[in-house]
Each structure stands twice: as structure tokens, then as C-alpha cells.
Design a protein around this motif. Structure first.
Motif, PDB file in Angstrom:
ATOM      1  N   LEU A  28      -9.985  -3.085 -11.014  1.00 17.41           N
ATOM      2  CA  LEU A  28     -10.289  -1.721 -11.462  1.00 17.41           C
ATOM      3  C   LEU A  28      -9.040  -0.925 -11.828  1.00 17.41           C
ATOM      4  N   GLU A  29      -7.891  -1.472 -11.481  1.00 19.91           N
ATOM      5  CA  GLU A  29      -6.598  -0.775 -11.662  1.00 19.91           C
ATOM      6  C   GLU A  29      -6.681   0.612 -11.024  1.00 19.91           C
ATOM      7  N   SER A  30      -7.218   0.656  -9.833  1.00 17.28           N
ATOM      8  CA  SER A  30      -7.455   1.940  -9.175  1.00 17.28           C
ATOM      9  C   SER A  30      -6.337   2.340  -8.208  1.00 17.28           C
ATOM     10  N   THR A  31      -5.400   1.450  -7.946  1.00 20.37           N
ATOM     11  CA  THR A  31      -4.280   1.772  -7.035  1.00 20.37           C
ATOM     12  C   THR A  31      -2.994   1.216  -7.633  1.00 20.37           C
ATOM     13  N   ASP A  32      -1.939   1.975  -7.443  1.00 22.49           N
ATOM     14  CA  ASP A  32      -0.622   1.581  -7.942  1.00 22.49           C
ATOM     15  C   ASP A  32      -0.264   0.153  -7.474  1.00 22.49           C
ATOM     16  N   SER A  33       0.256  -0.642  -8.389  1.00 30.62           N
ATOM     17  CA  SER A  33       0.489  -2.051  -8.042  1.00 30.62           C
ATOM     18  C   SER A  33       1.555  -2.218  -6.951  1.00 30.62           C
ATOM     19  N   LYS A  34       2.481  -1.270  -6.858  1.00 28.84           N
ATOM     20  CA  LYS A  34       3.514  -1.360  -5.805  1.00 28.84           C
ATOM     21  C   LYS A  34       2.855  -1.196  -4.418  1.00 28.84           C
ATOM     22  N   VAL A  35       1.901  -0.277  -4.341  1.00 30.82           N
ATOM     23  CA  VAL A  35       1.190  -0.057  -3.062  1.00 30.82           C
ATOM     24  C   VAL A  35       0.450  -1.342  -2.676  1.00 30.82           C
ATOM     25  N   LEU A  36      -0.184  -1.960  -3.667  1.00 33.33           N
ATOM     26  CA  LEU A  36      -0.941  -3.190  -3.381  1.00 33.33           C
ATOM     27  C   LEU A  36       0.007  -4.314  -2.964  1.00 33.33           C
ATOM     28  N   GLU A  37       1.148  -4.386  -3.632  1.00 36.14           N
ATOM     29  CA  GLU A  37       2.106  -5.443  -3.317  1.00 36.14           C
ATOM     30  C   GLU A  37       2.620  -5.273  -1.872  1.00 36.14           C
ATOM     31  N   ASP A  38       2.892  -4.034  -1.480  1.00 37.51           N
ATOM     32  CA  ASP A  38       3.358  -3.784  -0.098  1.00 37.51           C
ATOM     33  C   ASP A  38       2.288  -4.172   0.916  1.00 37.51           C
ATOM     34  N   LEU A  39       1.039  -3.860   0.568  1.00 36.88           N
ATOM     35  CA  LEU A  39      -0.063  -4.186   1.472  1.00 36.88           C
ATOM     36  C   LEU A  39      -0.207  -5.709   1.611  1.00 36.88           C
ATOM     37  N   LYS A  40      -0.018  -6.399   0.484  1.00 34.81           N
ATOM     38  CA  LYS A  40      -0.109  -7.877   0.534  1.00 34.81           C
ATOM     39  C   LYS A  40       0.961  -8.431   1.474  1.00 34.81           C
ATOM     40  N   LYS A  41       2.152  -7.864   1.363  1.00 30.53           N
ATOM     41  CA  LYS A  41       3.244  -8.328   2.213  1.00 30.53           C
ATOM     42  C   LYS A  41       2.858  -8.114   3.689  1.00 30.53           C
ATOM     43  N   ASP A  42       2.293  -6.940   3.961  1.00 30.73           N
ATOM     44  CA  ASP A  42       1.888  -6.642   5.343  1.00 30.73           C
ATOM     45  C   ASP A  42       0.797  -7.609   5.823  1.00 30.73           C
ATOM     46  N   ILE A  43      -0.113  -7.979   4.925  1.00 26.94           N
ATOM     47  CA  ILE A  43      -1.172  -8.925   5.331  1.00 26.94           C
ATOM     48  C   ILE A  43      -0.542 -10.291   5.639  1.00 26.94           C
ATOM     49  N   LEU A  44       0.391 -10.692   4.792  1.00 27.80           N
ATOM     50  CA  LEU A  44       1.027 -12.005   5.023  1.00 27.80           C
ATOM     51  C   LEU A  44       1.840 -12.026   6.322  1.00 27.80           C
TER      52      LEU A  44
END
Ligand code: M6R
Length: 613
Positions: free
Chosen positions: A429-445
Motif C-alpha cells: 500500500l506504500e502506507s509507511t515510510d520505507s526507512k521505518v519499515l526497514e528498521d522494524l524488520k531489523k528489530d524483528i530479525l
């Protein structure tokens, strides 16, 4: 709930059946029984109490039939007793049946059969089934090979409600027929024959190749072959599915209890949940569900529907989806949702979370959403479970079998998976800034590593458990995501320690429950969201000044001298903190239950999967 086991093959059935029943003990039950064909006669042995009691029944060691059915019963119709235990036979002792589920029209069927001269020896709904089979069998004038199947089929047409049944007949001593509707049943293909069970873990010792039956699909087996028929008795081929669960995953592997093992498996389970779905610098991969941007852009409302712990995972899922996808989300308890006339249409996406995939209320809610035109997405841990077969899309947690009744690793895996799903939707949906998503992915990993710190609190938690195990009432408080964890911590404590507990949003204390806080009462607080820390601490101070003992799970640097016990966990994105903060609460419930000498894995009155409403 009830458990079903069956075997037909080249080996003696009895030990295999008892072994299977033992593997199903975790589902919760109050009586057990088996039936096997011995010299062309059906022999039934059953009793109230544990599966191990069956070994004391005279003659059980002498059973050497190679066809048998077995059952653990969780009483619904009629008290736990030998008479009410399964298997049940018809009056002429020609057919024996074990059954999971509930026959809703059993009174009507019982009256019909009574009028036709049948007598009932138990108070169960199940006993109508073998008698109905006998009724239809005796009315059928054709004596061909399919007569047995026709009678079972006719009987199932009379039944309203849910059922998974196994049927034996002394007239067909080398055959077994099984069928299901809204109640789980799987058939494993082993090296010596066919193994049947209500639950995959019961069969992992024998095979990982399974036939997963659909509603009203009949399987007719002998020792070397299996045939499948639809409800019109047209034969069809069926695909066999390989289930990748490791057999040892369903064993205790040196742990005292399954629950403790499953708590400690959380780093691995979360790694498996993440799998290859999430990688840094790449879009999330949910190629198995292929949700298009075109469809997702039409969605203006998401419902998350589930029961118990799965519903608590949904509360955190709501935060992920609303924050990242900007779509309003409502979380509902399945048993309430289905009767509240929710506003659902084709612009609604309905997500159903169920570890077992067999929870009756959740399945009913799913069917309701489908009937109103919404798309449905299942989050489940069990491959091929009912919920996954009913829904438009399915994503699996891959947490491995969860045996303990109290859910632990399934919860954290569900939360992780909902987080990844929300990122996936947000990317589309491109509903959230990709940097925010990338940081969240890092936190999940990073979660599998960080959860180790939560597990390392075991000794401190155990000490606190010793201190409070005799208490009658405990309070859990938190704000935001911490409140969701408070709800889950409180449920865990109730389930396995039988201590009454309440979870409150910290801000609600002053609106009533603070009246219950008095000297010596234990208040457990979860404190992880930096934005809410000051307000939450004020709430804790309020209970301390009224004499409460405090146990705090936090990622903040709090002074130990101000509180009774401070349990320190790692920091992460606030959306993910429930995954780390729930662990000490799981451990606390576990150690309190141990201190009280209770059966942690099989708490009273509870069942692992609640297949009846
Ligand atoms: O199999 P499900 O996830 O659908 O089960 C839902 C609840 O029955 C389950 O989470 C229950 O609350 C557990 N015993 C909690 O520990």
C-alpha cells in the motif's frame, strides 16, 4: 477436548492405540477406551480416569487384533463414567464407534431410535451413532461390498452438529470407516498400516505423510489400502501431504513439562516464523497468499477474530496494522463476534488467528464473514487444519507442535507473523515510510536473540513465584501494548495456577479496581513503552502507597529499591515489546503452578483445542 486414535494394519493394534491416546492426553479428558476386533468380535475396554488405567483392565494385554479404535473423552453429555466413555456399540454389538464433536439433534434421534426398539446404555449423544448405523444397515436389502459404507453414510446424513468418527464392524473385521464434519481427523500412512488421529502430534512417531479429510469425506481402509468417497459415495483420489514437523518436537526432550520446553523454544519458533519471509533490503515475501495491491486498496476495515491467547495476539496485531497500514482494525472474541451482527462486506478483510485451527467459535465466525462477502485470512500453526481449509488465504506460524494447554510459543509466533504481515501490506500500500519499515524488520530479525535475555530471567522469576504462590488474587496492569501483555499474563496465571487474577489498563485503576488494592496484594506491571513510562510509574506508585507488592517487567533502568522485583528485558520497537515482555509472565505462571504441585500441561477443565462451542 476428546481425542481419537485408530489403527488398521499388520501390527497388534492395542499398544499402538494406547500409545496414541497417551500422546493425546494433553488435549484434556476424563475417561478413555479402546475397541479392537478379536476373532471376528468387537471387544471394548474402557474406564473413567487416566489412559494408564486402561492397562489395569483384565485381559487388555491379551488383545491381539490388528484393527482398533480408541478415544479419550472430555465430558459434554453425561458425567465422566465407564458407561459414558467411548467406544459405544449398537444394541446388537455389530458396530463400534468413537466420536469427537457434538450431535445437536441427539434427543430427536434418540427418541426416533427408542420408538424403533433401540435401548440406550449411556447418557451420551454419541450412542445414537452406532444405533443409527445399525438401523440403516438393517434396512438396506443389498448385500454388496458397500453396504457398510452406505449405512455409515446414511447415519451421518441424519446427524446435525459436528463429528469426527471411526467405525468398526464385526461383519467387516478387516475394515475401518472414518468420516468427519467440523471436527478434526487425519489419517497417517505408516510403514505397517494406517494410523488415524484427531491430532497430528499423536502420529508423528509413525509417519509424516497424512491424508487430511474434508467435511463429509469418507475413508474406507483395510490393512493395505485406502479409498476415499464423497458424500454421494463417489470414489475419488486424494493427495497425501507431507507434514514437516519433527517427531522429537512433540516430546519433552529432557524438560520437566511441555510448557517449559515450549517457553524455551521461543527463539527457535520465532526464527521459523520469520523463515524466508523477511529479509533486510527486500520486500516481505508472502508469495503463498498473493494479495494484490488492487484488492488491498479497496479494504477499509479489518476484523481480527480469535479466542483466548490467540485473541490477545490479535490485539497486538491491531497495533501493527493500524500503525503501518492506516486501516482501522477491530479485534473480537469469536464467540461474541458471531452473535453481534458485525458490519461486514466485500471491503472488509477478516483475519482469524488459531493455533490449532480447530476452534469451533473461530471457524463459525469465519464462515459468517465468508457468507457476507468478505475475504478471510487464517493465521494458524497446524497445516491443513479446518480453519486453513475454509479461508481464502492462510499463513502458517511454523512454531512446531504446541502440546501444553497453556499457549506460549504459539502466541509469540502469532505476534511476529502479524507484524510481518502488516509490513507486507504496508509495502504493497506504500502506507509507511520505507526507512521505518526497514528498521522494524531489523528489530524483528533481532527478536530471537533478545528473547534469550527474557528467558535468562528464569531464576529471579522463580524466586518471586515462591513468594506469591499462596495468594488468592493478583493484578496485572499496563498501558498500550503493555496492557495487551497484562491480559495474556493474567490468562496464563489463571489457567495453570488457578489463582484469580485481573488485568487492567493502568489508567483504569482509579475508575474502580484500586478499591481492591490493600496491604500485601500483588500487582504485576509491564512497563516497556517509553512514551507512557511516567504515567505508568505514577500508577505503580499509587498501588505501592496502598501496600501492594510489585513485580515489574521492564526495559527501563528502574531502581530495584523502589519495587519488590524488577525483571529487566531488552529494548525493541514498542510494537514488538509484547514478544519480549510476555516471557517472564509465562515463566511466572509456570513456576507458581509448579510450587502449588499442579499439573502444568493439563490444567483442570481445560482442553488444548476447543472444538465445541
Ligand atoms: O487453537 P486456538 O489458538 O484457536 O485456541 C484458542 C484458545 O482456546 C487458546 O488460546 C486458549 O486460550 C489457551 N489455552 C491459552 O493458553
Amino acid at each position: 477436548m476428546c481425542g481419537i486414535v485408530g489403527y488398521i494394519g499388520k501390527q497388534t493394534a492395542c499398544p499402538i492405540l494406547i500409545n496414541g491416546l497417551t500422546a493425546l492426553e494433553y488435549r484434556g479428558y476424563d475417561s478413555a477406551g479402546i475397541a479392537s476386533i478379536e476373532n471376528n468380535k468387537i471387544c471394548v475396554m474402557k474406564d473413567k480416569g487416566r489412559v494408564s488405567n486402561l492397562n489395569n483392565i483384565k485381559g487388555i494385554n491379551k488383545l491381539d487384533g490388528t484393527v482398533g479404535i480408541a478415544h479419550t473423552r472430555w465430558a459434554t453429555h453425561g458425567k465422566p463414567s465407564k458407561e459414558n466413555a467411548h467406544p459405544h456399540m449398537d444394541n446388537s454389538e455389530t458396530f463400534a464407534v468413537v466420536h469427537n464433536g457434538i450431535i445437536e439433534n441427539y434427543n430427536e434421534l434418540r427418541n426416533f431410535l427408542t420408538d424403533n426398539g433401540y435401548k440406550f446404555l449411556s447418557q451420551t449423544d454419541t450412542e445414537v451413532i452406532p444405533n443409527l448405523i445399525h438401523y440403516h444397515f438393517s434396512k438396506d436389502s443389498y448385500a454388496d461390498d458397500n453396504k457398510f459404507l452406505r449405512a455409515v453414510n446414511q447415519a451421518t446424513k441424519d446427524l446435525k452438529g459436528s463429528f469426527a468418527i471411526e467405525v468398526l464392524s464385526n461383519l467387516y473385521p478387516d475394515k475401518m470407516i472414518v468420516v468427519r464434519k467440523d471436527s478434526p481427523l487425519v489419517i497417517g500412512k505408516g510403514t505397517t498400516g494406517y494410523h488415524i488421529a484427531s491430532d497430528i502430534p499423536a502420529l508423528l512417531e509413525y509417519t509424516r505423510d497424512f491424508y487430511l479429510l474434508n467435511d463429509y469425506e469418507f475413508a474406507v481402509m483395510d490393512k493395505d489400502s485406502i479409498k476415499f468417497y464423497n458424500e454421494n459415495l463417489v470414489e475419488h483420489e486424494k493427495e497425501i501431504k507431507n507434514i514437516e514437523w519433527d517427531a522429537s518436537a512433540a516430546e519433552k526432550n529432557g524438560y520437566e513439562d511441555y510448557m517449559l520446553k515450549e517457553i524455551f523454544e521461543q527463539p527457535i519458533a520465532i526464527r521459523e516464523t520469520i523463515g524466508s519471509r523477511l529479509k533486510l533490503g527486500e520486500h516481505c515475501d508472502f508469495s503463498d497468499i498473493e494479495i494484490s495491491k488492487e484488492y488491498l486498496s479497496t479494504i477499509n476495515k479489518i476484523f481480527i477474530v480469535a479466542c483466548g491467547t490467540a485473541m490477545h495476539a490479535g490485539l497486538t496485531g491491531k497495533k501493527f496494522l493500524e500503525n503501518l497500514c492506516k486501516i482501522p482494525v477491530e479485534v473480537d472474541i469469536a464467540s461474541e463476534f458471531r452473535y453481534r451482527n458485525p458490519i461486514i462486506n466485500e471491503k472488509t478483510l477478516c483475519i482469524f488467528i488459531s493455533q490449532s485451527g480447530e476452534t469451533a467459535d473461530t471457524i463459525a465466525a469465519l464462515k459468517l464473514c465468508k457468507s457476507k462477502g468478505a475475504k478471510t485470512l487464517a493465521v494458524s500453526n497446524v497445516i491443513g487444519s479446518s480453519i486453513t481449509r475454509e479461508s481464502d488465504y492462510t499463513i502458517y506460524t511454523h512454531a512446531g507442535p504446541e502440546i501444553a494447554v497453556a499457549s506460549t510459543k504459539a502466541y509469540t509466533s502469532q505476534v511476529v507473523l502479524l507484524g510481518i504481515l502488516a509490513i507486507y501490506f504496508a509495502e504493497i500500500l506504500e502506507s509507511t515510510d520505507s526507512k521505518v519499515l526497514e528498521d522494524l524488520k531489523k528489530d524483528i530479525l533481532d527478536l530471537p536473540k533478545k528473547i534469550e535475555t527474557s528467558l535468562a530471567t528464569t531464576d529471579e522469576v522463580k524466586k518471586f513465584a515462591k513468594k506469591i504462590h499462596k495468594e488468592k488474587d493478583v493484578f496485572f496492569i499496563g498501558r498500550g501494548s503493555d496492557y495487551n501483555v497484562a491480559l495474556e499474563g493474567s490468562l496464563k496465571l489463571k489457567e495453570i495456577s488457578y489463582i484469580h487474577s485481573e488485568a487492567y489498563a493502568s489508567g483504569e485503576l482509579k475508575h474502580g479496581p484500586i478499591a481492591l488494592i490493600e496491604k500485601g496484594i500483588t500487582v504485576i506491571s509491564i512497563l516497556t513503552d517509553e512514551n507512557l513510562i511516567e504515567k505508568s510509574i505514577s500508577n505503580i506508585v499509587e498501588v505501592i502507597s496502598r501496600g501492594a507488592k510489585t513485580f515489574i517487567v521492564t526495559n527501563q533502568n528502574l531502581s530495584n529499591s523502589d519495587f519488590d522485583t524488577v525483571i529487566k528485558i531488552e529494548k525493541t520497537n514498542p510494537l514488538l515489546s509484547p514478544i519480549l515482555s510476555v516471557v517472564p509472565l509465562q515463566l511466572l505462571a509456570y513456576f507458581i503452578s509448579k510450587e502449588k504441585g499442579l499439573d502444568v500441561d493439563k490444567p483442570r477443565n481445560l482442553a488444548k483445542s476447543v472444538t465445541v462451542e
